[in-house]
Design an enzyme around this catalytic site. Structure first.
Site, PDB file in Angstrom:
ATOM      1  N   ASP A 357      31.464 -54.347  20.326  1.00 20.74           N
ATOM      2  CA  ASP A 357      30.545 -54.806  19.290  1.00 20.74           C
ATOM      3  C   ASP A 357      29.818 -53.609  18.670  1.00 20.74           C
ATOM      4  OD1 ASP A 357      28.934 -56.998  17.998  1.00 20.74           O
ATOM      5  OD2 ASP A 357      27.328 -56.001  19.098  1.00 20.74           O
ATOM      6  N   GLU A 393      34.689 -52.706  16.608  1.00 20.84           N
ATOM      7  CA  GLU A 393      34.100 -53.307  15.419  1.00 20.84           C
ATOM      8  C   GLU A 393      33.487 -52.122  14.676  1.00 20.84           C
ATOM      9  OE1 GLU A 393      31.125 -56.931  14.122  1.00 20.84           O
ATOM     10  OE2 GLU A 393      30.534 -55.658  15.799  1.00 20.84           O
TER      11      GLU A 393
END
Length: 706
Positions: A357, A393
């Site tokens: 993330d 990401e």
């Protein structure tokens, strides 16, 4: 409670490594990094929820910033936490408060739930001086407790599938939401690790054609205080507080520590079925929030040593994540924490990879994202971590955070450009076919020059964050009122198209178009080069009623509704995945360069106008063009003299288009192999030298090159 000078609990010096609570068969070694603390106390409890603190004893040894001690009388199942003494000077970035029970950053199991109370904050909540005040309230009754565990587990010769990256089909799912409403999963197992491991769930994944499941965060996390005050909770779990402990919310058993074995059993059974397990991990920030947040772990152990603080204003946190704080990956102890956590999940829990993330935050040096960052360098040289699947990401909320295409070799990336491009194309935007052709080939503009292959592109149309696939073709606007933020949260520009009506409708023409558009979007995803990622429910018409930010909706808005799923869409998706699997030309891990396919003049990839002529420069710049025709083949080898050949037509036009098949070197005897049309519509198609391609559809023809 035993006091520090009691002799009833034997303590030996122990070791500063490994960190955490480690049972060796004879006792437990505790080691915790708290370099600037003047003293660290080990606290023992009998019950996680309301049990009184039975023992509080200082750790005697301090080595290289680590407080440690070995306790021969302790055993697995023991509940514990830490307290740390030191200065409380928020202006200087120091936030020690011995009244606050702290979680072990290396805890392998965490039992009990956080109960929001003023005592969790290091300062007097509601005071006009805010976090500059000091709270003497004991937070232990409201804190979860760490658990000493025995790591032994019978893996039964578990073997990781080790799938080639280009053959992976990723299915992004939430542990609870996937099986919570599944009628064939026993009620006591629904929404748990055991629920995913149930034969009904594994059978579903295999039947669909999924070989990789990517789980939303399973690290122990806390639900936000502001959500608690609104009667909501953090459903997605992007608020980690324990990087080694699988969250007990998803455990079917009640015994402290049982979730660890249950998670392992889930992984073992998925591997047995040939399915890889990838974890969505959140190392960029923690659940402690900004300077007004609670003191739960890192803040109370060594605020300076774990977080990025604002230069010259150490009271405040540098925030690249939008959550209030950022872990400081420029310092050795944080890097060690992250690397130890990753290795633990690989070696002890047998996971096959990670999706990071806001990975740009992890790759920031002092301020800027850098390919030469310590984080990326240490992963590259690690003999364990570097060998699993690593997905970034590639963005965060800070300046220069958008880094799609810029991560180094060995990394794959969520390709947001792929998502946006195909959405625009099927919405009918003008001037998109040039970029669509690039995304179809695996985004060579992003990855080829850096010696990465098409599999580096994690292609997706939807993800957990944003509209579901059904909502993408049913709503022009977000509808997030249920989140309690007056519809101000969530992305406002979704590149969606409601096909003529906002939300639910009984207009059959609109519904037919929506069904077609879902199939078209899935075709764009699964016929393109690169690694496809589907979101759970995309294959069966899952809706969130227009909510594009369902992070706080732990209810039917987020859970898969197995009773109301679209069986026709499921059958289409299953067939499409089988078509991709049976035609390796669609998942090559080398760049399709358009060179000669054989002794003929045909190229491995060629682009044609609907009139049958090869695309020229002027055609690519004609904004009105919304039909893309692609000839795709492979060079014949000595071992395979017959190379598969496809002719793909993507028609995003609102009108039917007559498509003439190419001639000369590209002439073939074509048969319809796949289409986004209904069966009866396919049966009505006729073709010879040309085909009348309906509006909003995909046609794939197949031949064999002799």
């Amino acid at each position: 409670m035993l006091q520090a000078n009691d002799e009833q609990l034997a303590q030996l010096p122990g070791s500063d490594y490994p960190l955490g609570a480690n049972w060796d068969g004879g006792g437990v070694n505790f080691a915790v990094y708290a370099q600037n603390a003047s003293r660290v106390w080990l606290c023992l409890f009998d019950e996680a929820a309301s049990g009184a603190e039975r023992v509080r004893v200082p750790l005697h040894k301090f080595t290289h910033g680590v407080w440690h001690g070995y306790f021969p009388d302790l055993r697995p199942g023991q509940l514990y936490g830490f307290r740390a003494e030191g200065p409380y000077q928020p202006e200087a970035g120091e936030r020690y408060n011995v009244n606050k029970l702290l979680l072990d950053p290396y805890a392998r199991s965490i039992s009990g739930e956080l109960k929001w109370d003023d005592a969790l904050f290091g300062y007097e909540l509601g005071h006009e001086s805010g976090d500059l005040t000091f709270s003497d309230k004991d937070s232990a009754p409201f804190m979860p407790k760490c658990v000493v565990i025995d790591q032994q587990f019978d893996w039964q010769n578990d073997r990781m599938p080790r799938l080639a990256r280009e053959r992976s089909v990723i299915y992004e799912a939430h542990v609870k939401g996937l099986s919570q409403l599944h009628p064939d999963v026993p009620e006591e197992l629904r929404g748990t690790y055991a629920g995913i491991a149930h034969p009904a769930m594994i059978g579903y994944l295999r039947d669909l054609g999924i070989n990789t499941i990517e789980l939303l965060p399973v690290h122990t996390f806390v639900s936000d205080h502001h959500l608690h005050e609104r009667g909501l909770s953090n459903y997605w779990g992007y608020n980690s507080i324990g990087f080694f402990a699988p969250d007990r919310r998803y455990a079917s058993g009640s015994e402290p520590g049982s979730e660890v074995a249950e998670f392992k059993e889930m992984v073992r059974r998925l591997h047995e079925a040939g399915i890889e397990v990838i974890l969505d991990v959140v190392y960029n920030h923690t659940g402690e929030g900004n300077h007004m947040g609670p003191t739960l772990c890192f803040r109370g152990l060594d605020n300076h040593g774990y977080y990025r603080l604002e230069p010259g204003q150490a009271r405040y946190y540098r925030d690249y994540t939008g959550t209030g704080n950022t872990l400081n990956t420029t310092v050795p102890n944080v890097l060690r924490l992250i690397m130890d956590s990753l290795r633990y999940w690989i070696t002890e829990m047998h996971v096959d990879g990670f999706r990071f993330d806001l990975a740009s935050t992890l790759a920031r040096e002092q301020f800027d994202v850098s390919r030469d960052s310590a984080f990326l360098d240490i992963i590259y040289q690690d003999p364990v971590i570097s060998q699993v699947k690593l997905i970034a990401e590639p963005w965060d909320v800070g300046d220069g955070g958008y880094q799609v295409g810029n991560f180094p070799q060995g990394w794959s990336e969520w390709n947001g450009k792929f998502r946006d491009c195909w959405r625009r194309f099927w919405r009918g935007d003008e001037g998109t076919i040039g970029e669509v052709s690039c995304r179809f080939l695996g985004s060579p503009d992003l990855y080829q020059a850096d010696s990465r292959m098409p599999s580096a592109s994690i292609n997706f149309i939807t993800a957990h964050d944003g509209f579901s696939l059904y909502d993408l073709v049913s709503y022009n606007e977000k509808h997030n009122a249920a989140n309690g933020e007056e519809n101000q949260d969530g992305e406002s520009e979704n590149l969606s198209w409601n096909c003529g009506a906002e939300g639910e409708t009984e207009d059959e023409q609109v519904l037919n178009l929506r069904r077609r558009q879902q199939r078209n979007l899935l075709c764009g995803l699964l016929l393109s080069q690169g690694t496809p990622m589907m979101t759970a429910g995309a294959e069966c018409g899952k809706t969130q009623n227009g909510n594009n930010n369902a992070y706080c909706q732990d209810n039917e808005i987020s859970w898969l509704d197995w009773e109301r799923r679209d069986h026709d869409l499921y059958a289409f998706t299953r067939a499409l995945l089988a078509f991709r699997r049976d035609n390796p030309i669609l998942s090559q891990d080398n760049w399709i360069m358009g060179d000669r396919a054989s002794s003929t003049d045909a190229r491995t990839v060629a682009w044609f106008t609907p009139e049958g002529g090869e695309m020229k420069t002027k055609h690519w710049h004609e904004a009105h063009r919304k039909t893309l025709c692609i000839f795709l083949t492979q060079r014949a080898s000595n071992h395979d003299m017959a190379a598969a050949t496809l002719y793909l037509i993507f028609n995003a036009s609102h009108e039917a288009i007559n498509v003439t098949f190419p001639r000369r070197a590209y002439k073939r005897s074509w048969e319809l192999a796949f289409a986004s049309l209904e069966p009866q519509e396919q049966e009505a198609l006729t073709w010879q030298q040309s085909v009348n391609c309906p509006p909003h559809c995909v046609l794939v023809f197949r031949s064999r090159e002799k």
